[in-house]
Write a protein that holds these residues in place. Structure first.
Motif, mmCIF file in Angstrom:
data_model
loop_
_atom_site.group_PDB
_atom_site.id
_atom_site.type_symbol
_atom_site.label_atom_id
_atom_site.label_comp_id
_atom_site.label_asym_id
_atom_site.label_seq_id
_atom_site.Cartn_x
_atom_site.Cartn_y
_atom_site.Cartn_z
ATOM 1 N N UNK A 15 -1.681 3.244 -1.180
ATOM 2 C CA UNK A 15 -0.703 2.255 -1.490
ATOM 3 C C UNK A 15 -0.029 1.737 -0.364
ATOM 4 N N UNK A 16 0.393 2.937 0.292
ATOM 5 C CA UNK A 16 1.414 2.543 1.604
ATOM 6 C C UNK A 16 0.541 1.792 2.506
ATOM 7 N N UNK A 17 -0.794 1.860 2.847
ATOM 8 C CA UNK A 17 -1.470 1.472 3.586
ATOM 9 C C UNK A 17 -1.912 -0.017 3.347
ATOM 10 N N UNK A 18 -1.709 -0.413 1.945
ATOM 11 C CA UNK A 18 -2.299 -1.845 1.625
ATOM 12 C C UNK A 18 -1.313 -3.028 2.119
ATOM 13 N N UNK A 19 -0.310 -2.853 2.455
ATOM 14 C CA UNK A 19 0.385 -3.998 2.820
ATOM 15 C C UNK A 19 -0.077 -4.334 4.318
ATOM 16 N N UNK A 20 -0.642 -3.380 4.692
ATOM 17 C CA UNK A 20 -1.161 -3.892 6.097
ATOM 18 C C UNK A 20 -2.546 -4.594 6.046
ATOM 19 N N UNK A 21 -3.313 -4.479 4.996
ATOM 20 C CA UNK A 21 -4.566 -5.159 4.750
ATOM 21 C C UNK A 21 -4.267 -6.436 4.031
ATOM 22 N N UNK A 22 -3.443 -6.349 2.822
ATOM 23 C CA UNK A 22 -2.908 -7.563 2.250
ATOM 24 C C UNK A 22 -1.536 -7.932 2.077
#
Length: 115
Positions: A15-22
């Motif tokens: 979930x922490x990595x998700x803002x870098x993708x979306x």
């Protein structure tokens, strides 16, 4: 029990990595990610089977693609329930739920593999 804790942490890292993708998905921090991981787990355990059962005709008609819509709606629900976790719109939720699944799977394969 230890395995459940490890999966919980891996899901929070995904979930922490998700803002870098979306970029239209925002998460406040690691504590929020832990809470969202629990909420998503509960939603997927309690609501998702019921929704899949209720939408079975549509799911069969679309050859299973409607499950992506269900996942996106449940991801948006988690965004509405947890303060500090923001999902921009439906498309963000759709790509976010797919990205979350892929990142979580990849992290689990790397970090939780058994020798």
């Amino acid at each position: 029990m230890l395995n459940l804790l490890a999966v919980w942490i891996v899901n929070a890292l995904a979930l922490l990595a998700l803002p870098y993708v979306v970029p239209t998905i925002q998460i406040a921090g690691f504590g929020t990610a832990l809470l969202v991981a629990v909420v998503l787990g509960l939603i997927n355990t309690l609501l998702k089977p019921l929704l899949i059962l209720l939408t079975l005709p549509v799911t069969l008609l679309t050859l299973g693609l409607f499950i992506f819509v269900i996942n996106a709606l449940l991801f948006m629900l988690a965004g509405n329930l947890v303060e500090g976790f923001h999902v921009g719109d439906f498309w963000s939720a759709l790509f976010g739920s797919i990205g979350y699944s892929l990142i979580s799977w990849l992290l689990s394969a790397i970090l939780l593999r058994k020798n």
